[in-house]
Every structure is written in structure tokens, then in C-alpha cells.
Motif scaffolding. Structure first.
Motif, short mmCIF file in Angstrom:
data_model
loop_
_atom_site.label_atom_id
_atom_site.label_comp_id
_atom_site.label_asym_id
_atom_site.label_seq_id
_atom_site.Cartn_x
_atom_site.Cartn_y
_atom_site.Cartn_z
N ILE A 113 55.69 13.66 -56.64
CA ILE A 113 54.89 14.13 -57.77
C ILE A 113 55.61 13.70 -59.04
N ILE A 114 54.90 12.96 -59.88
CA ILE A 114 55.53 12.39 -61.07
C ILE A 114 54.95 13.03 -62.32
N THR A 115 55.85 13.55 -63.15
CA THR A 115 55.43 14.20 -64.38
C THR A 115 56.57 14.11 -65.38
N ASN A 116 56.36 14.59 -66.59
CA ASN A 116 57.44 14.56 -67.58
C ASN A 116 58.51 15.59 -67.26
N ASP A 117 59.70 15.38 -67.78
CA ASP A 117 60.83 16.24 -67.46
C ASP A 117 60.57 17.70 -67.80
N PHE A 118 59.89 17.98 -68.91
CA PHE A 118 59.65 19.37 -69.30
C PHE A 118 58.71 20.10 -68.34
N HIS A 119 57.99 19.35 -67.52
CA HIS A 119 56.92 19.89 -66.68
C HIS A 119 57.34 20.07 -65.22
N ILE A 120 58.57 19.72 -64.91
CA ILE A 120 59.04 19.65 -63.53
C ILE A 120 58.98 20.99 -62.81
N ILE A 121 59.51 22.04 -63.42
CA ILE A 121 59.63 23.33 -62.73
C ILE A 121 58.26 23.91 -62.39
N ARG A 122 57.37 23.94 -63.37
CA ARG A 122 56.05 24.55 -63.15
C ARG A 122 55.21 23.76 -62.16
N SER A 123 55.21 22.44 -62.28
CA SER A 123 54.39 21.63 -61.37
C SER A 123 54.91 21.73 -59.94
N ALA A 124 56.22 21.81 -59.76
CA ALA A 124 56.78 21.97 -58.41
C ALA A 124 56.37 23.32 -57.82
N ALA A 125 56.41 24.37 -58.64
CA ALA A 125 56.03 25.70 -58.17
C ALA A 125 54.55 25.74 -57.78
N ILE A 126 53.71 25.11 -58.58
CA ILE A 126 52.27 25.08 -58.28
C ILE A 126 52.02 24.29 -57.00
N ALA A 127 52.72 23.18 -56.83
CA ALA A 127 52.55 22.35 -55.63
C ALA A 127 52.90 23.14 -54.38
N ARG A 128 53.99 23.87 -54.42
CA ARG A 128 54.38 24.66 -53.24
C ARG A 128 53.34 25.75 -52.96
N LYS A 129 52.81 26.34 -54.00
CA LYS A 129 51.77 27.36 -53.84
C LYS A 129 50.53 26.75 -53.18
N GLN A 130 50.26 25.49 -53.45
CA GLN A 130 49.08 24.81 -52.91
C GLN A 130 49.33 24.23 -51.52
N GLY A 131 50.51 24.42 -50.98
CA GLY A 131 50.76 24.02 -49.60
C GLY A 131 51.51 22.72 -49.41
N TYR A 132 51.93 22.08 -50.48
CA TYR A 132 52.73 20.86 -50.35
C TYR A 132 54.11 21.26 -49.82
N GLN A 133 54.48 20.69 -48.70
CA GLN A 133 55.68 21.16 -48.02
C GLN A 133 56.88 20.22 -48.14
N ASN A 134 56.64 19.00 -48.53
CA ASN A 134 57.73 18.01 -48.56
C ASN A 134 57.62 17.18 -49.84
N ILE A 135 57.77 17.85 -50.98
CA ILE A 135 57.57 17.18 -52.25
C ILE A 135 58.87 16.61 -52.81
N LEU A 136 58.74 15.50 -53.49
CA LEU A 136 59.84 14.89 -54.21
C LEU A 136 59.43 14.84 -55.68
N MET A 137 60.08 15.64 -56.51
CA MET A 137 59.74 15.71 -57.93
C MET A 137 60.47 14.60 -58.68
N LEU A 138 59.71 13.75 -59.34
CA LEU A 138 60.28 12.65 -60.12
C LEU A 138 59.89 12.85 -61.58
N SER A 139 60.88 12.81 -62.44
CA SER A 139 60.63 13.10 -63.86
C SER A 139 60.69 11.84 -64.71
N SER A 140 59.90 11.85 -65.75
CA SER A 140 59.96 10.80 -66.77
C SER A 140 60.38 11.43 -68.08
N GLU A 141 60.97 10.64 -68.95
CA GLU A 141 61.39 11.16 -70.24
C GLU A 141 60.17 11.52 -71.09
#
Length: 260
Positions: A206-234
Motif C-alpha cells: 500500500i503506497i501513500t504519503n509518509d503522513f498517512h502511513i499509520i491511519r491507512s495501515a490501521a484501516i487496511a488491517r480492519k478491512q482484512g488485509y493480512q500481509n500488507i507492506l506499507m510504502l511511504s512517499s515524501e
């Protein structure tokens, strides 16, 4: 001591006020711009009228206690915000070699009036492109619907950007063009993953900006994504700190609304 306090309030207040004002004048009106503007204004009022405020509160005990309580609450809020900033820094990836993934989801971040990705979105796409080119079998889902006063979906703009700038094959890109929030980005992307026989327990970036990493990861886990790799952009410097502030409020509201 009073002089030092007033100088500090004047310095911080001026930065916050001007930062918020400039972005508001550029039609960037959101929590990340309005809050600094208002805070800056309040701090400037205290800097210029500190003595008069103290004099006014001197014989008004209850009002003075309320004023002191508000300041204590504000300082506690500041501590929580700086903790949030620190936590964000711990989650930002170091752009090391990305392991193989079955798919990557690039979350939308708005488009410009000229039909091009916003600076923040362009950074996300620039982060995704080299990975997609290095992993041609990985499905790239670009996610974002049609915003207010827009004619194209974010997903379409994102796909065009990747194809035009990086020559990423269109057959590698899937458009999720119905969503208007991070939660919907990830919910709707699940249907596309299923259509391509990709399971939620398989590695998905899942690719998003650095400021958005924590919330998007939490939402993804809530939606059932079990093996996510969070990649941040500046995040572009011109909006970075305002985006972090806005994200702080979005994170708190998401927690209250049980988004994760």
C-alpha cells in the motif's frame, strides 16, 4: 519572564498565522490550514495583549482558573500531537529493496485543475512506478473516484500519469474509480484483487504519503488485509506540516468513528 513569554508567543504565533493564511488564500481550506491560522491568531493576541489579559484576569479567580485550565489542556494536546509526529517517523520506510508482492495499491490524494495529479499524489505515483517496473507481474491498483467539480476520476489520472511518464503498461494497471476516502479505497480494491485471484493473506503493498502511513495501515488491517507492506512517499515541503496536522485530526476522528 513576561518579555520572554511574549517573544515566544509572537514568534510561534506569526509562523502559524502566516502559514495558515497563505494556504487558505490558495483555497487550501481544511483542518491542517484553519487550525494553525486560528492558533496563530490566538497566540498573537496573547503576545500583544499579555499584560492586559493578566490584568483583566487578576481579580477574576474563576475565569483565571478556566484560562489556566485551557492552557494546560492545550499543552497536553501539543504533547499528544508531537507524539503522533514521532510515531509517524518510526513507521516511514527507508526505501530499501522492496520484496516481491502480488499487488500494490496506490491511494488517491487529489488532482489539480489542469487534470494532473496533485503534488502529494505525484509523489505516491513516483514511489510506485519503479517498484511496478521492477515487478511486472504485480498488479497496480490506482484508487480514487471523481471529486467535487472534477470530470476525471483520480484513478484515470493516476493511470495516465504512470503510463505517460514511466511507460508502465496499461494492462498492469487496474482502476478503482469509485472511492472518495481511504476506507473506500481499500474496500473497493478488495473486489479488484478478488477478480485477479489475489487473496488478502498474500503480500500486498500500500503506497501513500509518509503522513498517512499509520491511519491507512490501521484501516487496511480492519478491512482484512493480512500481509500488507506499507510504502511511504515524501510529502511536498509546502504542505508537509499542515498535512501532518490534518492527519492528526483524521486519525482521532477515525478512531472515534471506529474505522480501525
Amino acid at each position: 519572564m513576561t518579555k520572554i513569554i511574549r517573544i515566544i508567543l509572537l514568534f510561534i504565533g506569526s509562523i502559524l498565522f502566516l502559514d495558515g493564511l497563505i494556504l487558505i488564500l490558495k483555497a487550501k481550506i481544511n483542518f491542517g490550514t484553519v487550525i494553525p491560522f486560528l492558533l496563530g491568531l490566538i497566540l498573537l493576541i496573547h503576545a500583544f495583549y499579555w499584560t492586559k489579559i493578566q490584568s483583566f484576569l487578576h481579580n477574576r479567580i474563576k475565569l483565571k482558573r478556566l484560562w489556566q485550565t485551557i492552557w494546560v489542556a492545550f499543552l497536553i494536546w501539543c504533547a499528544s500531537f508531537f507524539y503522533f509526529v514521532w510515531a509517524l517517523q518510526q513507521k516511514i520506510d527507508d526505501h530499501a529493496l522492496v520484496p516481491p508482492v502480488k499487488a500494490m495499491i496506490v491511494l488517491g490524494a487529489g488532482i489539480e485543475k489542469n487534470g494532473q495529479p496533485s503534488p502529494a499524489l505525484a509523489k505516491r505515483l513516483d514511489r510506485a512506478a519503479p517498484i511496478a517496473l521492477a515487478q511486472p507481474k504485480a498488479l497496480v491498483i490506482v484508487s480514487g473516484g471523481v471529486g467535487f467539480n472534477e470530470k476525471q476520476s483520480e484513478a484515470e489520472v493516476m493511470a495516465n500519469y504512470l503510463h505517460a511518464k514511466y511507460h508502465l503498461p496499461l494492462q498492469q494497471i487496474a482502476l478503482e474509480d469509485q472511492s472518495t476516502s481511504t476506507e473506500l479505497n481499500l474496500i473497493n480494491s478488495k473486489h479488484i484483487l478478488a477478480e485477479h485471484d489475489i487473496q488478502l493473506n498474500q503480500p500486498i503493498a500500500i503506497i501513500t504519503n509518509d503522513f498517512h502511513i499509520i491511519r491507512s495501515a490501521a484501516i487496511a488491517r480492519k478491512q482484512g488485509y493480512q500481509n500488507i507492506l506499507m510504502l511511504s512517499s515524501e510529502t511536498p515541503l509546502s504542505i508537509r506540516y499542515n498535512a501532518i496536522l490534518r492527519e492528526y485530526f483524521a486519525f482521532v476522528s477515525g478512531w472515534i468513528l471506529n474505522e480501525y
